[in-house]
Enzyme design. Sequence first.
Site, PDB file in Angstrom:
ATOM      1  N   ASP A  42       0.832  -1.201   0.000  1.00  0.00           N
ATOM      2  CA  ASP A  42       0.000   0.000   0.000  1.00  0.00           C
ATOM      3  C   ASP A  42       0.871   1.257   0.000  1.00  0.00           C
ATOM      4  O   ASP A  42       2.096   1.177   0.096  1.00  0.00           O
ATOM      5  CB  ASP A  42      -0.943  -0.029   1.204  1.00  0.00           C
ATOM      6  CG  ASP A  42      -2.297   0.581   0.908  1.00  0.00           C
ATOM      7  OD1 ASP A  42      -2.383   1.456   0.022  1.00  0.00           O
ATOM      8  OD2 ASP A  42      -3.282   0.184   1.560  1.00  0.00           O
ATOM      9  N   ASP A  99     -10.717   2.695  -3.532  1.00  0.00           N
ATOM     10  CA  ASP A  99     -11.067   1.364  -3.045  1.00  0.00           C
ATOM     11  C   ASP A  99     -12.536   1.059  -3.313  1.00  0.00           C
ATOM     12  O   ASP A  99     -13.410   1.913  -3.150  1.00  0.00           O
ATOM     13  CB  ASP A  99     -10.821   1.269  -1.542  1.00  0.00           C
ATOM     14  CG  ASP A  99      -9.347   1.301  -1.197  1.00  0.00           C
ATOM     15  OD1 ASP A  99      -8.527   1.486  -2.104  1.00  0.00           O
ATOM     16  OD2 ASP A  99      -9.024   1.143  -0.011  1.00  0.00           O
TER      17      ASP A  99
END
Length: 429
Positions: free
Chosen positions: A170, A231
């Site tokens: 990430d 997301d």
Amino acid sequence: MQLRNPELHLGCALALRFLALVSWDIPGARALDNGLARTPTMGWLHWERFMCNLDCQEEPDSCISEKLFMEMAELMVSEGWKDAGYEYLCIDDCWMAPQRDSEGRLQADPQRFPHGIRQLANYVHSKGLKLGIYADVGNKTCAGFPGSFGYYDIDAQTFADWGVDLLKFDGCYCDSLENLADGYKHMSLALNRTGRSIVYSCEWPLYMWPFQKPNYTEIRQYCNHWRNFADIDDSWKSIKSILDWTSFNQERIVDVAGPGGWNDPDMLVIGNFGLSWNQQVTQMALWAIMAAPLFMSNDLRHISPQAKALLQDKDVIAINQDPLGKQGYQLRQGDNFEVWERPLSGLAWAVAMINRQEIGGPRSYTIAVASLGKGVACNPACFITQLLPVKRKLGFYEWTSRLRSHINPTGTVLLQLENTMQMSLKDLL
């Protein structure tokens, strides 16, 4: 989940610059020469369904723990998921202890993962599956656990020593785009140097887009797949936004995708709570067209037979996994309809027709087959099979024919077109 906040923290800049300098000078270091992800990666990932649930006392069946992953591993084998192609069982954020160990290594939370990641990996491997894990390029993960900044080499080696097969990396908590890029490159090189085959899943372009357009040629040199957009969550609004972003940017992202490197529109949320049946069909069909990594995020212990059958549909998975490795694209849109198509091996094509209207009933849509597959899919003729929402053979269509479909609101009809010239060659062989 919401888009994880790429909050910027000072402190990693100078060290990252040093790490970048020393890593680029290592003789023979090559980025992503790993031979992996020749077709889009398939598996299961915990985040969208289970998020960062740490309360194993009150919610032992849904907290992020070794119990959860062992149960999912068992089901992936016993319920046919592995046989369908879903082979990576992936841990997302919130698996770590709050601090590194005395030697600077990441460690799993001792209460929730009492046997550690190495033993979990051994269990997963004993099932014929592969284990994925999560880390972050910055000082902290998006949920506030220890980040990999300053520890890229030791973390890569730790993951290799544990037997990890995939790393989702990430992009939270780094202080500049330059350092973000350096961190992603450094981890790619560090993974290669371990000698273990580890799929590298990046979120690098996701954190660049708010500030500048990513260099996808460069990103592909370092990552096996990469997230581009916000997301996903368990809603039709989220699915629509991903499709809209992808079609708007397709000239920039489609051609860079192919064996070894894929655009990642995020997880499959089929089998959860927020999508109607037609919307689940749309996600499955379009993720196949987009040559997307197929990472389910759902509860395999409580999934409906209908959702299971959709996720395990061998014909749709075959489109997603087609060895030609060309990503599909939006061909046209108008009147609340969209047509997407994807070239396949053997001169075949996949075509998805979406009804984006959210009111009323099924609508008919007619298209000239000559307009599909760059004019060659049905030249001189083709055999068309409908794969979704139900499989049925539609028959032979000549190049001058018109194809009519009835499509439910927010639903999709997925077709496979096989050129008759290629079919004749198959028959001869």
